[in-house]
Structures are given as C-alpha cells and as structure tokens.
Design a protein around this motif. Structure first.
Motif, PDB file in Angstrom:
ATOM      1  N   VAL A 280       0.891   3.650   3.467  1.00  0.00           N
ATOM      2  CA  VAL A 280       0.671   5.280   2.680  1.00  0.00           C
ATOM      3  C   VAL A 280       1.757   6.350   3.069  1.00  0.00           C
ATOM      4  O   VAL A 280       2.009   6.020   4.401  1.00  0.00           O
ATOM      5  CB  VAL A 280      -1.005   5.737   3.403  1.00  0.00           C
ATOM      6  CG1 VAL A 280      -1.175   7.441   3.893  1.00  0.00           C
ATOM      7  CG2 VAL A 280      -1.738   4.694   2.704  1.00  0.00           C
ATOM      8  N   ASP A 282       2.435  10.248   3.602  1.00  0.00           N
ATOM      9  CA  ASP A 282       2.496  11.623   3.047  1.00  0.00           C
ATOM     10  C   ASP A 282       1.160  12.003   2.525  1.00  0.00           C
ATOM     11  O   ASP A 282       0.853  12.540   1.305  1.00  0.00           O
ATOM     12  CB  ASP A 282       3.085  12.060   2.415  1.00  0.00           C
ATOM     13  CG  ASP A 282       5.047  12.396   2.918  1.00  0.00           C
ATOM     14  OD1 ASP A 282       4.917  12.896   3.360  1.00  0.00           O
ATOM     15  OD2 ASP A 282       5.825  12.051   2.004  1.00  0.00           O
ATOM     16  N   GLY A 283      -0.034  11.283   2.316  1.00  0.00           N
ATOM     17  CA  GLY A 283      -1.224  11.450   2.132  1.00  0.00           C
ATOM     18  C   GLY A 283      -2.046  11.072   0.649  1.00  0.00           C
ATOM     19  O   GLY A 283      -2.970  10.654   0.210  1.00  0.00           O
ATOM     20  N   LEU A 284      -0.661   9.598   0.418  1.00  0.00           N
ATOM     21  CA  LEU A 284      -0.510   9.021  -0.606  1.00  0.00           C
ATOM     22  C   LEU A 284      -0.825   7.531  -0.595  1.00  0.00           C
ATOM     23  O   LEU A 284       0.067   6.970   0.033  1.00  0.00           O
ATOM     24  CB  LEU A 284       0.475   9.344  -1.368  1.00  0.00           C
ATOM     25  CG  LEU A 284       0.160   8.595  -3.296  1.00  0.00           C
ATOM     26  CD1 LEU A 284      -0.985   9.343  -3.646  1.00  0.00           C
ATOM     27  CD2 LEU A 284       1.463   8.940  -3.910  1.00  0.00           C
ATOM     28  N   ARG A 286       0.416   3.559  -1.744  1.00  0.00           N
ATOM     29  CA  ARG A 286       0.915   3.134  -3.087  1.00  0.00           C
ATOM     30  C   ARG A 286       0.911   1.450  -3.121  1.00  0.00           C
ATOM     31  O   ARG A 286       1.392   0.818  -1.436  1.00  0.00           O
ATOM     32  CB  ARG A 286       2.373   3.292  -2.855  1.00  0.00           C
ATOM     33  CG  ARG A 286       3.051   4.713  -3.364  1.00  0.00           C
ATOM     34  CD  ARG A 286       4.352   5.220  -3.001  1.00  0.00           C
ATOM     35  NE  ARG A 286       4.670   7.067  -3.434  1.00  0.00           N
ATOM     36  CZ  ARG A 286       4.228   7.636  -2.462  1.00  0.00           C
ATOM     37  NH1 ARG A 286       4.067   7.811  -1.320  1.00  0.00           N
ATOM     38  NH2 ARG A 286       4.755   8.950  -2.868  1.00  0.00           N
ATOM     39  N   ARG A 291      -1.583   4.462  -7.386  1.00  0.00           N
ATOM     40  CA  ARG A 291      -1.490   5.453  -6.548  1.00  0.00           C
ATOM     41  C   ARG A 291      -3.352   5.436  -6.440  1.00  0.00           C
ATOM     42  O   ARG A 291      -3.633   6.174  -7.103  1.00  0.00           O
ATOM     43  CB  ARG A 291      -1.387   6.790  -7.024  1.00  0.00           C
ATOM     44  CG  ARG A 291       0.442   5.720  -7.641  1.00  0.00           C
ATOM     45  CD  ARG A 291       1.614   5.524  -6.679  1.00  0.00           C
ATOM     46  NE  ARG A 291       2.772   5.765  -6.698  1.00  0.00           N
ATOM     47  CZ  ARG A 291       3.549   4.830  -6.518  1.00  0.00           C
ATOM     48  NH1 ARG A 291       2.726   3.651  -6.480  1.00  0.00           N
ATOM     49  NH2 ARG A 291       4.636   4.165  -7.833  1.00  0.00           N
ATOM     50  N   LEU A 292      -3.189   5.614  -5.021  1.00  0.00           N
ATOM     51  CA  LEU A 292      -4.820   6.372  -4.249  1.00  0.00           C
ATOM     52  C   LEU A 292      -4.481   7.944  -3.693  1.00  0.00           C
ATOM     53  O   LEU A 292      -3.844   7.771  -2.596  1.00  0.00           O
ATOM     54  CB  LEU A 292      -5.557   5.977  -3.686  1.00  0.00           C
ATOM     55  CG  LEU A 292      -6.104   4.480  -4.696  1.00  0.00           C
ATOM     56  CD1 LEU A 292      -6.399   3.700  -4.216  1.00  0.00           C
ATOM     57  CD2 LEU A 292      -6.787   4.933  -5.931  1.00  0.00           C
ATOM     58  N   PRO A 293      -5.350   8.226  -3.411  1.00  0.00           N
ATOM     59  CA  PRO A 293      -4.849   9.652  -2.482  1.00  0.00           C
ATOM     60  C   PRO A 293      -4.806   8.797  -1.120  1.00  0.00           C
ATOM     61  O   PRO A 293      -6.531   7.886  -1.329  1.00  0.00           O
ATOM     62  CB  PRO A 293      -5.853  11.067  -2.795  1.00  0.00           C
ATOM     63  CG  PRO A 293      -6.843  10.542  -3.907  1.00  0.00           C
ATOM     64  CD  PRO A 293      -6.544   9.089  -4.285  1.00  0.00           C
ATOM     65  N   ALA A 294      -5.397   9.151   0.172  1.00  0.00           N
ATOM     66  CA  ALA A 294      -5.777   8.545   1.401  1.00  0.00           C
ATOM     67  C   ALA A 294      -5.139   9.530   2.832  1.00  0.00           C
ATOM     68  O   ALA A 294      -4.212   9.775   3.076  1.00  0.00           O
ATOM     69  CB  ALA A 294      -5.028   7.130   1.598  1.00  0.00           C
ATOM     70  N   PRO A 295      -5.901  10.827   2.303  1.00  0.00           N
ATOM     71  CA  PRO A 295      -5.772  11.985   3.365  1.00  0.00           C
ATOM     72  C   PRO A 295      -6.130  11.347   4.635  1.00  0.00           C
ATOM     73  O   PRO A 295      -7.112  10.842   5.096  1.00  0.00           O
ATOM     74  CB  PRO A 295      -6.667  12.749   3.059  1.00  0.00           C
ATOM     75  CG  PRO A 295      -8.215  12.233   2.105  1.00  0.00           C
ATOM     76  CD  PRO A 295      -7.428  11.357   1.689  1.00  0.00           C
ATOM     77  N   ASP A 320      -0.893   8.816 -13.465  1.00  0.00           N
ATOM     78  CA  ASP A 320      -1.133   7.695 -12.313  1.00  0.00           C
ATOM     79  C   ASP A 320      -1.167   5.945 -13.419  1.00  0.00           C
ATOM     80  O   ASP A 320      -2.382   5.704 -13.407  1.00  0.00           O
ATOM     81  CB  ASP A 320      -2.222   8.157 -12.371  1.00  0.00           C
ATOM     82  CG  ASP A 320      -1.624   8.737 -10.845  1.00  0.00           C
ATOM     83  OD1 ASP A 320      -0.041   9.384 -10.162  1.00  0.00           O
ATOM     84  OD2 ASP A 320      -2.331   9.846 -10.726  1.00  0.00           O
ATOM     85  N   ALA A 372      -8.537   6.474 -10.074  1.00  0.00           N
ATOM     86  CA  ALA A 372      -8.220   7.563  -9.142  1.00  0.00           C
ATOM     87  C   ALA A 372      -9.604   7.746  -7.585  1.00  0.00           C
ATOM     88  O   ALA A 372      -8.698   8.738  -7.317  1.00  0.00           O
ATOM     89  CB  ALA A 372      -8.950   8.656 -10.379  1.00  0.00           C
TER      90      ALA A 372
END
Length: 380
Positions: A280, A282-284, A286, A291-295, A320, A372
């Motif tokens: 992860v 910058d919050g993404l 890989r 690709r997935l959001p990962a806050p 994506d 997503a």
C-alpha cells in the motif's frame, strides 16, 4: 447434560471453591437468562496456551457462537464456563457473581455434547427426566410434574410419541434432540453446546440449525455453542466470537464479522475470499494489476476480496479492468460460480447471478474483471 444443585457431580470433576471473596457468592439458581462475563482468562495444557487473556461478554438471552479452527480454544472456553475445568488466571462471572471455581453442579448449566451422551439402557423419556429424577428429595418435582415436563419437552423438540423408545431406535438427529431436551429439563440458566451437529450429515444439520433457533426463541435461555462451521455460526447466532490461537479476534453480529472483519485472520476464515499479497502506498493497495483502496494502511499488506464483489468489466478500456482467462463456470443454485486466471498466473473466484453469467465467454477465452471492494490489512 445438565447438573443442578443436589445432583451427583460426575466422577473426576472438582467440587469447586469460590476463591474471590470480594465478589458476591453464587446465589441459588433462578430461572431467568443470565449475563456471562469472562475476564482475562488464561488456560494452558503443558506448554500449549489454549486460552491467552480472553475476555468476553455474553448478553442475557442471546445465542452466541464460538467459531474457530481446531485448536483455537473454543471448546476449552466452553468447558471453563460450564465448570468442567478451571482457569489458571482470570474470572468468570454469572450475573456479577464469581463462579470461577464453582463446581459444575452449582452453576445451573445445561450441556449438550457432540456424541449425545445418552443412557442407552433408558428410554427417551427417562433420559430427559434424569436430571430431575436425581435431585434431592426436597427439591425434586413430583412424579406428575416430571412427567408433564418431559411431555412438554418432547413436544418442543418435535419427538411426541417417542418417549418409550430407546436411543438405539432413533436417528442421529432425533438423538441430538433428546440430548437437547434433557439439558433443558432442569431449566438451566445457560445452555452450552459443543459442536452439537458435528456427527450428523449435512441435510440433518441444516434441519437442526432451524430447530435450535426455534427452540432458543421459545425458551429464551442464554446459549453458547461451539462450531468450526462458519455457515452454522453465521446462520444461527445473534453474535459470533471468532477465536484463533487462544485469543478472540473479533466479536460481532454475523453481518459485522462477514462484512467488516477486524483482522486478516477473520477476513480469511469467515466466508470465502480471494487473497492477494501486495503493498500500500498513498492509500492504494497494489498487487500486480489488482488495485484496491486502502485508507489508513501503508507498506506491505494483504487484501481479501469476496467472490461476490468481483465484477465483469466491459473491456480493457474500463478503469481498473484486470485481464483474465475464464477457467471454469458451474451453476450452483441461484448463482454461477466461476474461476479465472489472471495474467500473472494467480487464480481468482467470483460469483455471478445466472443472467450476468450469460455474458461470459466459453472457458479458455479472455475476459476482464474489476476488484473495487476488499479488506486490506498491514503485514507485520
């Protein structure tokens, strides 16, 4: 099996002692659902820590599942609550009363074992009535009252007319119903079940799950059951406690545990999931083309993506979209279960309704997927 005050304690069980005088002593057993609190409990077998600083609150009248793999500590925890074993540290409270070292006979607990533990030489009715029959004379109900309670329980577990039979004349599912009725006969404050359906075939297990839910609704008894079957836990329980290596990873409703897992273990153990290792920044998250959001996560990570959240993409131009090759598709009840291989060689599973599955190419052909939604956890 249930043990009540005045009944003989099974051989090998300690009579128990209350070693915490600062808390109220165990009262006589009322007939109301109780609250259970486990505080910082530890238990080891040799060098193996079966339970490591476990704390848990069980609400009055709820049906709570202890879910975990073999060796996670779930049966050990159930036995400590029952008084069939004692912790090395920590406390167990029933409605605020300290029962940590109280004997099983003092706790007002009904216990149902996986292997039924019925008396083969007794009839069904005699098995159910056993806990009442062995009470001391002063607390023993009259013969008429015992008979009436047995008949009511036979009706509750849908075994009317079978009280005269022996356990050998019953099916496995019927014997487990007798074991449940016997545990309920003494009106326990809490009902404990250890893998109650583990010895039954899949069809009978599903039927008895519904029956247990119905019986719990009818009795309102605080109930804990141990299982390694996630479907069983998610279908039956008001809340689920997920155990792993002697610790509780998460406690929540079935939907909370499934949709918002608190750890990588819970995400991988409860429900099906595709697992991806990656990084992860910058919050993404890989991992190859995925690709997935990962806050809130940075660095090495692992992601879990449920099969039902994987979607078909219109083509390589869709944001994506990840290239894959369809390996297999199988109709499974109301959905189609699919397997595909990504360009980097990793296999993924996804689920589509039958209408969406009609757009799939034949196996061996290319398609595009999107990922997503996922659960991402830092590694290390």
């Amino acid at each position: 099996m249930a043990y009540e005050p005045g009944e003989p304690t099974p051989a090998g069980l300690s009579e128990g002692r209350n070693l915490s005088p600062g808390r109220p002593s165990l009262p006589s057993v009322p007939r109301a659902p109780l609250a259970i609190r486990v505080e910082g409990v530890r238990k080891s077998f040799g060098r193996y820590p079966a339970l490591d600083d476990v704390s848990l609150d069980v609400r009055p009248g709820e049906l709570l599942a202890l879910l975990g793999p073999s060796g996670s500590g779930k049966t050990t925890l159930l036995r400590l609550i029952a008084g069939l074993d004692f912790p090395e540290a920590g406390d167990i409270l029933f409605d605020g009363a300290d029962v940590t070292f109280a004997a099983a006979a003092q706790r007002g607990v009904g216990f149902v074992f996986q292997q039924y533990a019925l008396f083969r030489h007794m009839t069904v009715a005699q098995n159910i009535s056993f806990g009442l029959d062995v009470r001391k004379r002063g607390s023993r109900p009259s013969a008429a009252d015992r008979k009436a309670r047995v008949e009511a329980l036979l009706k509750l577990v849908e075994l009317e007319g079978l009280g005269h039979r022996r356990p050998a004349q019953l099916s496995g599912g019927q014997r487990q119903r007798v074991a449940l009725a016997r545990a309920l006969a003494v009106e326990p404050r809490v009902l404990l079940l250890d893998e109650p359906f583990g010895a039954l075939d899949a069809t009978v297990r599903k039927s008895l799950r519904r029956e247990l839910r119905r019986i719990h609704a009818a009795t309102g008894v605080t109930t804990l059951f141990v299982t390694h079957d996630q479907d069983e836990a998610l279908e039956l329980a008001d809340r689920v406690a997920v155990l792993n290596r002697g610790r509780i990873e998460q406690v929540g409703t079935p939907s909370e545990v499934y949709a918002a897992p608190a750890s990588a273990f819970v995400a991988g153990f409860v429900g099906e999931a595709n697992r991806f290792e990656g990084t992860v920044a910058d919050g993404l998250f890989r991992s190859g083309a995925v690709r997935l959001p990962a806050p809130g996560v940075e660095g090495p990570a692992v992601a879990f993506v449920r099969p039902h959240t994987v979607r078909l993409a219109a083509g390589p131009g869709q944001p994506d979209a990840v290239a894959a090759t369809l390996s297999r598709q199988v109709a499974n009840g109301p959905v189609t279960r699919c397997e595909a291989r990504l360009a980097d060689g990793r296999d993924v599973e996804f689920v589509l309704d039958h209408a969406a599955a009609e757009a799939l190419p034949p196996p061996g052909n290319a398609l595009w997927l999107t990922f997503a939604v996922g659960h991402v956890f830092a590694v290390g």
